[in-house]
Design a protein around this motif. Structure first.
Motif, PDB file in Angstrom:
ATOM      1  N   ASP A   4      34.115 -33.458  -6.722  1.00 38.28           N
ATOM      2  CA  ASP A   4      33.159 -32.850  -7.645  1.00 38.28           C
ATOM      3  C   ASP A   4      32.965 -31.369  -7.264  1.00 38.28           C
ATOM      4  O   ASP A   4      32.838 -31.032  -6.082  1.00 38.28           O
ATOM      5  CB  ASP A   4      31.845 -33.623  -7.527  1.00 38.28           C
ATOM      6  CG  ASP A   4      30.773 -33.092  -8.438  1.00 38.28           C
ATOM      7  OD1 ASP A   4      30.659 -33.623  -9.552  1.00 38.28           O
ATOM      8  OD2 ASP A   4      30.060 -32.154  -8.023  1.00 38.28           O
ATOM      9  N   SER A   5      32.943 -30.495  -8.273  1.00 33.64           N
ATOM     10  CA  SER A   5      32.907 -29.060  -7.971  1.00 33.64           C
ATOM     11  C   SER A   5      31.600 -28.640  -7.297  1.00 33.64           C
ATOM     12  O   SER A   5      31.590 -27.764  -6.433  1.00 33.64           O
ATOM     13  CB  SER A   5      33.141 -28.252  -9.248  1.00 33.64           C
ATOM     14  OG  SER A   5      32.108 -28.538 -10.167  1.00 33.64           O
ATOM     15  N   GLU A   6      30.518 -29.276  -7.661  1.00 31.82           N
ATOM     16  CA  GLU A   6      29.239 -28.920  -7.021  1.00 31.82           C
ATOM     17  C   GLU A   6      29.235 -29.313  -5.541  1.00 31.82           C
ATOM     18  O   GLU A   6      28.710 -28.594  -4.697  1.00 31.82           O
ATOM     19  CB  GLU A   6      28.082 -29.622  -7.738  1.00 31.82           C
ATOM     20  CG  GLU A   6      27.714 -28.966  -9.058  1.00 31.82           C
ATOM     21  CD  GLU A   6      26.514 -29.653  -9.691  1.00 31.82           C
ATOM     22  OE1 GLU A   6      25.378 -29.253  -9.402  1.00 31.82           O
ATOM     23  OE2 GLU A   6      26.724 -30.622 -10.448  1.00 31.82           O
ATOM     24  N   VAL A   7      29.837 -30.477  -5.269  1.00 32.45           N
ATOM     25  CA  VAL A   7      29.925 -30.929  -3.878  1.00 32.45           C
ATOM     26  C   VAL A   7      30.796 -29.952  -3.095  1.00 32.45           C
ATOM     27  O   VAL A   7      30.444 -29.488  -2.009  1.00 32.45           O
ATOM     28  CB  VAL A   7      30.515 -32.367  -3.796  1.00 32.45           C
ATOM     29  CG1 VAL A   7      30.761 -32.777  -2.349  1.00 32.45           C
ATOM     30  CG2 VAL A   7      29.595 -33.364  -4.490  1.00 32.45           C
ATOM     31  N   LYS A   8      31.912 -29.590  -3.700  1.00 32.22           N
ATOM     32  CA  LYS A   8      32.855 -28.665  -3.075  1.00 32.22           C
ATOM     33  C   LYS A   8      32.163 -27.346  -2.725  1.00 32.22           C
ATOM     34  O   LYS A   8      32.254 -26.858  -1.585  1.00 32.22           O
ATOM     35  CB  LYS A   8      34.023 -28.415  -4.031  1.00 32.22           C
ATOM     36  CG  LYS A   8      35.131 -27.555  -3.463  1.00 32.22           C
ATOM     37  CD  LYS A   8      36.287 -27.477  -4.459  1.00 32.22           C
ATOM     38  CE  LYS A   8      37.340 -26.489  -3.988  1.00 32.22           C
ATOM     39  NZ  LYS A   8      38.469 -26.451  -4.937  1.00 32.22           N
ATOM     40  N   GLU A   9      31.461 -26.814  -3.678  1.00 32.90           N
ATOM     41  CA  GLU A   9      30.768 -25.536  -3.475  1.00 32.90           C
ATOM     42  C   GLU A   9      29.772 -25.609  -2.328  1.00 32.90           C
ATOM     43  O   GLU A   9      29.738 -24.735  -1.465  1.00 32.90           O
ATOM     44  CB  GLU A   9      30.006 -25.157  -4.748  1.00 32.90           C
ATOM     45  CG  GLU A   9      30.682 -24.091  -5.575  1.00 32.90           C
ATOM     46  CD  GLU A   9      29.974 -23.926  -6.912  1.00 32.90           C
ATOM     47  OE1 GLU A   9      28.738 -23.718  -6.886  1.00 32.90           O
ATOM     48  OE2 GLU A   9      30.648 -24.068  -7.953  1.00 32.90           O
ATOM     49  N   ALA A  10      28.959 -26.658  -2.356  1.00 30.32           N
ATOM     50  CA  ALA A  10      27.912 -26.789  -1.336  1.00 30.32           C
ATOM     51  C   ALA A  10      28.526 -26.904   0.049  1.00 30.32           C
ATOM     52  O   ALA A  10      28.049 -26.299   1.016  1.00 30.32           O
ATOM     53  CB  ALA A  10      27.041 -28.006  -1.649  1.00 30.32           C
ATOM     54  N   VAL A  11      29.608 -27.679   0.157  1.00 33.88           N
ATOM     55  CA  VAL A  11      30.238 -27.894   1.460  1.00 33.88           C
ATOM     56  C   VAL A  11      30.880 -26.604   1.968  1.00 33.88           C
ATOM     57  O   VAL A  11      30.730 -26.224   3.141  1.00 33.88           O
ATOM     58  CB  VAL A  11      31.271 -29.045   1.380  1.00 33.88           C
ATOM     59  CG1 VAL A  11      32.089 -29.143   2.655  1.00 33.88           C
ATOM     60  CG2 VAL A  11      30.562 -30.375   1.098  1.00 33.88           C
ATOM     61  N   LEU A  12      31.569 -25.905   1.065  1.00 34.73           N
ATOM     62  CA  LEU A  12      32.211 -24.664   1.483  1.00 34.73           C
ATOM     63  C   LEU A  12      31.176 -23.592   1.823  1.00 34.73           C
ATOM     64  O   LEU A  12      31.384 -22.772   2.728  1.00 34.73           O
ATOM     65  CB  LEU A  12      33.179 -24.167   0.398  1.00 34.73           C
ATOM     66  CG  LEU A  12      34.447 -25.022   0.254  1.00 34.73           C
ATOM     67  CD1 LEU A  12      35.309 -24.524  -0.909  1.00 34.73           C
ATOM     68  CD2 LEU A  12      35.263 -25.035   1.547  1.00 34.73           C
ATOM     69  N   ALA A  13      30.041 -23.641   1.126  1.00 35.79           N
ATOM     70  CA  ALA A  13      28.961 -22.694   1.438  1.00 35.79           C
ATOM     71  C   ALA A  13      28.435 -22.951   2.842  1.00 35.79           C
ATOM     72  O   ALA A  13      28.128 -22.018   3.596  1.00 35.79           O
ATOM     73  CB  ALA A  13      27.834 -22.831   0.415  1.00 35.79           C
ATOM     74  N   ALA A  14      28.361 -24.215   3.225  1.00 39.35           N
ATOM     75  CA  ALA A  14      27.910 -24.564   4.575  1.00 39.35           C
ATOM     76  C   ALA A  14      28.887 -24.029   5.608  1.00 39.35           C
ATOM     77  O   ALA A  14      28.497 -23.489   6.649  1.00 39.35           O
ATOM     78  CB  ALA A  14      27.766 -26.084   4.698  1.00 39.35           C
ATOM     79  N   ALA A  15      30.188 -24.167   5.302  1.00 39.96           N
ATOM     80  CA  ALA A  15      31.214 -23.669   6.210  1.00 39.96           C
ATOM     81  C   ALA A  15      31.066 -22.151   6.370  1.00 39.96           C
ATOM     82  O   ALA A  15      31.154 -21.605   7.482  1.00 39.96           O
ATOM     83  CB  ALA A  15      32.597 -24.016   5.675  1.00 39.96           C
ATOM     84  N   LYS A  16      30.839 -21.521   5.253  1.00 39.62           N
ATOM     85  CA  LYS A  16      30.678 -20.057   5.248  1.00 39.62           C
ATOM     86  C   LYS A  16      29.493 -19.660   6.137  1.00 39.62           C
ATOM     87  O   LYS A  16      29.583 -18.728   6.939  1.00 39.62           O
ATOM     88  CB  LYS A  16      30.425 -19.634   3.785  1.00 39.62           C
ATOM     89  CG  LYS A  16      30.418 -18.161   3.552  1.00 39.62           C
ATOM     90  CD  LYS A  16      31.835 -17.681   3.197  1.00 39.62           C
ATOM     91  CE  LYS A  16      31.833 -16.150   3.156  1.00 39.62           C
ATOM     92  NZ  LYS A  16      33.052 -15.584   3.696  1.00 39.62           N
ATOM     93  N   ALA A  17      28.400 -20.399   5.984  1.00 40.94           N
ATOM     94  CA  ALA A  17      27.198 -20.096   6.755  1.00 40.94           C
ATOM     95  C   ALA A  17      27.468 -20.220   8.252  1.00 40.94           C
ATOM     96  O   ALA A  17      26.999 -19.411   9.059  1.00 40.94           O
ATOM     97  CB  ALA A  17      26.074 -21.035   6.339  1.00 40.94           C
TER      98      ALA A  17
END
Lengths: 492, 477
Positions: free
Chosen positions: A273-286
């Motif tokens: 799911d794209s929303e899941v993907k975004e949230a997870v990658l945002a966490a990685a970025k953080a």
């Protein structure tokens, strides 16, 4: 003071400081249940009387200084597949609907030694088979974030109870994602330890070589604290490992500088799911911004994990569940003619559809003539998956990815297509096949208002790296939103 | 001309190991006991319980494997054998299929044609099942799990035996080895040793084996021999009648001396074996193996050789005495105390064997202690009791290990060595029996026997017959 909003560690500290009594904490939790249980159905068994009695005993020991642990006095829920002496233990199955064990599981005993108060047994998918807590013989559990959605499974009752503040933490078990996935769906922290870290003695087996008990908690600190209590070398469990490094709270350090984090590309492909993907990658970025070294890599064999898992887990389950036969304990059919008819009717009536499906699958893959083609091949696949992780952990401290491809599905949508439901386990099951530790921590909410989970996977015995990374992320993320309370129209 | 048939036999022998506790839990293995008192969550298959392997079981299995010339599988595993039956609380038995602990062994037996090796295919460890008790009166069945989880080894032979005699010789050999190891008492009647016979027949000279049957419920050597004869004949009759032998499991009824089919190959269960995930693989290091090897006892052949060198007793005695570990133990311990190997051997060979036969007992059932036998021998040696009294005392001692010294004391059986008292008695006997005295003087040597008898009678058996004889001759001369 809002007792219920406290974490387990905070509550224990306040009890120690005599700001709250154990009885008050227990009563607060039961008052909360009064309010929520009718809809959520997190529990199969509640024991208020027993809990109040325990509260009194524990309070005495805290007062006289014999109990000083970080969890003393905390009300706790136990997944209903862990034996509790004298308390109904059903595995959410009709076949164990009347089963009262004569002993407690080692993990529960460890908690009791630490002075917790056991308040009840949580609902689950029958015999931990399922990803939604809908296969329970005692009705489904609902997601506290949205009652039209499932809480995930199989430890759905435990995850929902923690999220709904119907307990301060809970124990779950994880065979293919059964702690991490419901934690993700319910916005709580869930950890599956390295295989062998928590004794399986008293855990009613599903897939013996994959099962591990672990905590579902409100935050990472609670998770590390519970892990420290439940991890033990138990001579009654031959697969239990002797570890010297179970001081998990020592890893509650806000620092990821130089931490090497690998992101498997394979975990971000089709189906996510794209929303899941975004949230997870945002966490990685953080995490990267805090000094972690984040890198993408290829983790091979991901697509083979599901068939290998369902072959091995079902094979073991088909054998583990043979003891439920109506002879010694549990349900026995009313009328029967002779032994074989008794077995057949008892098991046909006592087990639900998903359990029967896996017993049949497991019996098939172990049958003579099929053993090599299925079971042995699955074992070889398992070994290759372990090898792929070994190679990854030669480069990375932690692997980061989603817990599940989507947020919690609506009730009634998953069981109609079991294969699709099985595919939802894609990111969690390789961790069990390889015996690794994994943690799920909330990292966002989707448009529907449902929580998204971030999964961190470590090498065997590297829980501390997971705890440190998760703790640091939690600090970056800040206080996580609580489920909007539909009955009260929001508590905060 | 009638066809000549050859019998081909292979054996599956189950042996209950002599551990104090069960194979996967700490429950007692003691025989008897109220139903379901030697049980716990593990051996009753309670949900959540887990097995933990008893190390002694592995050591016994290795010891038996070494003594039967097997290769020891240094990385071995347990497997689950799945089948539903109420005596099996988990509905699977923890056994070994893929990597059994011992393989490729063999033992030598003596046959009419000389020494022959019977191959051992494998030895594996497993757990015993509980016991079903059928209550006909209440029309129900009850289960006793006291035996559930008692450790067993199964010794699977190659199809190398050709007659009942060879089978018995092989079983005797196994039994002796295992008894010498102390790994089991191997009592067929009590079920601590059980043999299933796989038998087929083929025409003499044929290369292919015939279809085999498996015979169960054989609980004595005699039953085994009868079952082999019976099954051989049954199969030959079938073949002669142009019928086929069916591959099936049969149950021997020793009272009716016939067997009946239990289940055929078609009904054969699929046990769905797979590696037991609750137990870790057993890794047997070279060091561990060496330790067990060093602890191996002196076996029969070595013992026979040593007896020949150490003790001056006949070869036949040596063979009989070493034919039972218990007998050999008694012999050695008694000899160590009284230093009279010949006399010890005599007591064992004559009186002990006589009583065993009379009471239909096995040497393993002997209950008297070496200490008491030694006491008896020494008392007889010092002429404190005469041989008739000694035999009488022995019989009591044989029955319940009575202390012979105490018994002789209590019953007043000590020989009277007071020559004065004896002389008075002898004089009286001479006076009372003038006819015999006259006969003696007339050259009838036998007459003295009567006079000895009369004296012994008068002395209530407590005189030394040699001394009586001497006195009589002296007084009559």
């Amino acid at each position: 003071m809002d007792i219920l909003s406290l974490s387990a560690v905070e509550l224990a500290a306040k009890i120690k400081a005599k700001e709250v009594t154990v009885k008050e904490a227990v009563e607060a939790v039961f008052a909360r249940m009064e309010e929520k249980e009718k809809v959520l159905n997190c529990y199969v068994t509640l024991d208020k009387e027993g809990a109040l009695k325990q509260a009194e005993e524990v309070q005495k020991k805290i007062d006289d200084g014999t109990l000083t642990g970080a969890l003393a006095g905390v009300p706790v829920a136990i997944k209903d597949n862990m034996c509790t002496e004298g308390m109904l233990t059903t595995c959410s199955s009709k076949i164990l609907g009347n089963f009262i064990p004569t002993f407690s599981s080692e993990a529960v005993l460890n908690l009791k030694k630490a002075g917790v108060v056991i308040i009840g047994k949580t609902n689950m998918d029958e015999f931990a088979m399922g990803s939604t807590t809908e296969t329970s013989a005692f009705g489904e559990t609902r997601n506290p974030w949205n009652e039209k959605h499932v809480p995930g499974g199989s430890s759905g009752g435990s995850a929902a109870a923690v999220a709904a503040e119907e307990c301060f933490f809970a124990l779950g078990s994880d065979t293919g994602g059964s702690i991490r996935q419901p934690a993700s769906f319910c916005g709580v922290v869930g950890m599956k330890p390295t295989y062998g870290t928590v004794s399986r003695y008293g855990l009613i087996a599903y897939g013996s070589s994959l099962d591990q008990i672990g905590p579902l908690t409100k935050n990472v600190e609670d998770c590390a604290t519970v892990m420290e209590v439940i991890a033990s070398h138990d001579l009654k469990d031959s697969t239990s490992v002797k570890r010297e490094d179970t001081d998990f709270t020592s890893a509650l350090i806000e620092d990821v500088k130089g931490m090497k984090i690998g992101i498997p590309r394979d975990y971000f492909g089709e189906g996510l799911d794209s929303e899941v993907k975004e949230a997870v990658l945002a966490a990685a970025k953080a995490l990267e911004e805090k000094g972690a070294i984040v890198e993408e890599f290829d983790l091979s064999l991901v697509e083979y994990a599901i068939p290998a898992y369902y072959t091995i887990a079902s094979a073991e389950a088909s054998s583990n569940l043979e003891r439920f036969d109506g002879v010694k304990y549990g349900y026995r059919t009313e009328e029967y003619e002779g032994l074989h008819n008794m077995y057949k009717k008892t098991r046909s009536e006592g087990f639900g559809a998903e359990v029967k499906r896996r017993i049949m699958l497991g019996s098939f893959v172990l049958s003579s003539g099929y053993y090599d083609a299925y079971y042995l091949k699955a074992l070889r696949t398992k070994a290759l998956i372990k090898k792929a992780f070994d190679e990854a952990f030669a480069k990375y401290d932690v692997i980061l990815g989603p817990v599940a491809p989507t947020t919690a599905p609506e009730l009634g949508k998953s069981l109609s297509d079991p294969l699709k439901m099985y595919l939802g386990d894609i990111y969690t099951i390789s961790v069990n096949l390889a015996g690794l530790p994994g943690i799920s921590i909330p990292c966002g909410v989707d448009k529907k208002g449902l929580p998204i989970g971030l999964q961190l996977i470590g090498d065997c015995f590297q829980e501390k790296k997971l705890i440190q990374t998760a703790y640091t992320y939690e600090k970056i993320r800040g206080e996580f939103k609580k489920p909007a309370d539909s009955m009260e129209g929001g508590r905060k | 001309m009638a066809k000549q048939y050859e019998t081909v036999i292979g054996l599956e022998v189950h042996v209950e190991l002599a551990t104090k506790t069960k194979i996967f839990c700490g429950c007692s293995t003691a025989f008897g006991g109220e139903a379901n008192t030697h049980t716990c969550p593990v051996c009753t298959g309670m949900p959540g319980s887990l097995p933990v392997l008893n190390k002694q079981v592995v050591e016994y299995a290795i010891a038996v494997g070494l003594a039967t010339n097997c290769d020891i599988t240094q990385y071995c595993k347990f497997d689950r054998k799945n089948y539903f039956y109420p005596d099996n609380p988990q509905n699977y038995q923890i056994s070994q299929l893929y990597l059994p602990i011992c393989r490729n062994g063999g033992v030598e037996i003596e046959t009419e044609e000389g020494t022959k090796t019977i191959g051992i295919h494998e030895i594996h460890m497993e757990e015993d099942a509980g016991k079903l008790i059928h209550d006909e009166w209440n029309d129900c069945s009850l289960v006793d799990y006291n035996r559930s989880g008692v450790p067993l080894i199964e010794i699977v032979s190659e199809p190398d035996m050709r007659s009942a005699d060879e089978v018995i010789a092989y079983l005797e050999k196994l039994r002796l080895i295992i008894q010498y190891l102390g790994a089991s008492d191997c009592k067929l009647q009590e079920g601590s040793m059980r043999a299933d016979v796989n038998l087929s027949v083929r025409e003499v000279g044929a290369e292919k084996f015939g279809t085999r049957t498996e015979m169960k419920n054989l609980n004595s050597f005699k039953a085994i021999a009868r079952a082999i004869e019976g099954e051989r004949e049954r199969q030959i009759d079938l073949l002669e009648a142009g019928e086929e032998v069916l591959q099936e499991t049969r149950r021997w009824d020793d009272t009716k001396e016939c067997s009946y089919a239990m289940r055929s190959k078609e009904d054969a269960q699929d046990y769905r074996y797979f590696p037991e995930p609750d137990l870790v693989p057993i890794v047997i290091s070279d060091e561990w193996l060496d330790q067990i090897r060093e602890r191996q006892p002196e076996f029969r052949t070595e013992k026979m050789k040593r007896y020949k060198e150490e003790f001056e007793i006949p070869d036949y005695d040596i063979e009989i005495i070493t034919g039972s570990k218990h007998l050999a133990d008694i012999f050695e311990a008694t000899t160590a105390i009284c230093k009279q190997p010949k006399k010890v051997s005599n007591w064992l060979m004559v009186e002990t064997m006589r009583l065993l036969k009379e009471k239909e007992m096995e040497p393993e059932d002997i209950c008297f202690s070496p200490e008491n036998l030694a006491k008896l021998i020494m008392m007889a040696d010092k002429k404190e009791i005469n041989s008739t009294v000694a035999k009488e005392v022995f019989e009591v001692m044989f029955a319940n290990d009575t202390d012979p010294e105490k018994y002789v004391e209590e019953k007043g059986l000590k020989t009277v060595n007071d020559e004065g008292a004896l002389r008075t008695t002898v004089e009286k006997v001479i006076a009372d029996n003038p006819q015999s005295v006259e006969d003696y003087h007339n050259g009838k040597e036998k007459a003295i026997g009567f006079l000895v008898g009369q004296t012994m009678k008068a002395m209530q058996g407590k005189a030394d017959p040699g001394m009586v004889n001497k006195l009589l001759k002296e007084l009559l001369s």
